[in-house]
Design an enzyme around this catalytic site. Structure first.
Site, PDB file in Angstrom:
ATOM      1  N   HIS A   1      40.772  31.661  47.634  1.00 58.77           N
ATOM      2  CA  HIS A   1      40.282  32.316  46.871  1.00 58.77           C
ATOM      3  C   HIS A   1      41.289  33.457  46.383  1.00 58.77           C
ATOM      4  CE1 HIS A   1      40.089  35.759  49.908  1.00 58.77           C
ATOM      5  NE2 HIS A   1      40.136  34.603  50.606  1.00 58.77           N
TER       6      HIS A   1
ATOM      7  N   HIS B   1      39.309  51.559  26.442  1.00 56.04           N
ATOM      8  CA  HIS B   1      37.984  52.076  26.008  1.00 56.04           C
ATOM      9  C   HIS B   1      37.253  51.702  27.019  1.00 56.04           C
ATOM     10  CE1 HIS B   1      40.395  51.331  22.274  1.00 56.04           C
ATOM     11  NE2 HIS B   1      39.777  52.104  21.720  1.00 56.04           N
TER      12      HIS B   1
END
Length: 334
Positions: free
Chosen positions: A179, A9
């Site tokens: 990371h 959505h």
């Protein structure tokens, strides 16, 4: 290869696809579709059909949707009726998408059903709290028990484990250290059991050390050590069964450990952030004169360079990068 469709959505699927491709690079057979407020079930179904039709092969398709029972889920579920090899997983989050892409990258022959099974636990494990005690008690207990189980006795100094030589599966220069691209790209590809950040400055920073430990994927330990300690570890026979991924902030630290006898033959050059006085050799590598000279010295020692942000990237030309950096530095001096 399994085709993957993200559906949601609103713009959630678009955003999560962008985040995933920041970590993995541009992906083929990978699509994202959204249901906007003015659209209905037929609209999202049409978008799914169009996305799947764009894949190289429609035999194996995995649909990741945001909400069980929502319109994207219902339309994806309807597609399964005529395609028993396809699969739908609801509750989409970034760890789920990352694991799906990792599974597909490391095992191209995996089926949609196999990947669907493999991504559920990482999706759940991605939900953590800080402080840790905010997690539901049952989860906190499991974490505590796992930490207790994982404790090991110290191996006596001088003990030879395995062949007595630590294995370096990857040595990478990356100013960001541990990371997303490392955790979700290089670690699943290279399969280390230990990540070692080699940095004198970070080794003195307790907050950064803690963040690095917490950024490591499940099953992989992360440590931060000063350069001198890394040299000692490389010569310690107790690490003979260790497969380590090394992370350096700059080429100068790599040169120091190699000169001290650490056996690094290839250096992955991932990212070097900009500092005042640097030049941009490309969109992720910024260098000063010392960096350029250091890379040339490493090359004279026989070190090879693998210039890639993520494993799926095409390898860059280090000679061309250094030539450009030198030209810009020369221009800067005028």
């Amino acid at each position: 290869m399994v085709g993957i469709v993200l559906a949601s959505h609103g713009g959630f699927a678009d955003g999560i696809a962008q985040s995933a491709q920041m970590l993995f690079g541009e992906q083929s057979n990978f699509a994202h579709v959204i249901l906007t407020p003015d659209e209905g079930p037929d609209d999202i179904k049409g978008k799914m059909d169009k996305a799947i039709a764009s894949f190289d092969d429609q035999a194996e398709v995995l649909l990741l949707v945001d909400l069980w029972g929502g319109t994207p889920f219902n339309q994806a579920n309807g597609l399964l009726e005529n395609h028993p090899n396809w699969a739908v997983v609801a509750g989409m989050n970034l760890p789920m998408v990352v694991e799906a892409l990792t599974q597909r990258m490391t095992n191209p022959d995996a089926t949609a059903h196999e990947i669907a099974t493999a991504i559920v636990e990482p999706a759940k494990d991605g939900i953590k709290t800080k402080p840790a005690e905010l997690m539901p008690k049952s989860e906190s207990k499991v974490v505590s028990e796992a930490q207790e189980t994982g404790k090991k006795k110290t191996i006596p100094e001088g003990t030879v484990v395995g062949d007595g030589h630590i294995k370096f599966v990857l040595a990478r220069i990356d100013s960001r250290l541990l990371h997303g691209q490392v955790a979700t790209g290089w670690i699943p590809t290279m399969h280390p059991d230990r990540v070692i950040v080699v940095s004198d400055s970070v080794a003195k920073d307790e907050m950064r050390k803690s963040m690095i430990r917490e950024a490591a994927p499940a099953g992989v330990k992360a440590h931060t050590v000063p350069i001198k300690k890394m040299i000692e570890i490389a010569k310690d026979p107790r690490f003979g069964n260790t497969h380590a991924l090394l992370l350096f902030e700059n080429p100068e630290d790599v040169l120091t450990v190699i000169k001290a006898g650490v056996d690094i033959k290839t250096v992955n050059v991932g990212s070097m952030s900009y500092s005042v006085g640097d030049v941009n050799a490309n969109n992720v590598l910024s260098m000063n004169q010392e960096d350029v000279d250091t890379f040339h010295e490493l090359a004279k020692l026989g070190v090879k360079f693998d210039v890639r942000k993520v494993p799926t990237d095409k390898e860059g030309n280090m000679d061309a990068i250094l030539n450009k950096a030198q030209s810009l530095l020369d221009e800067q001096k005028k």
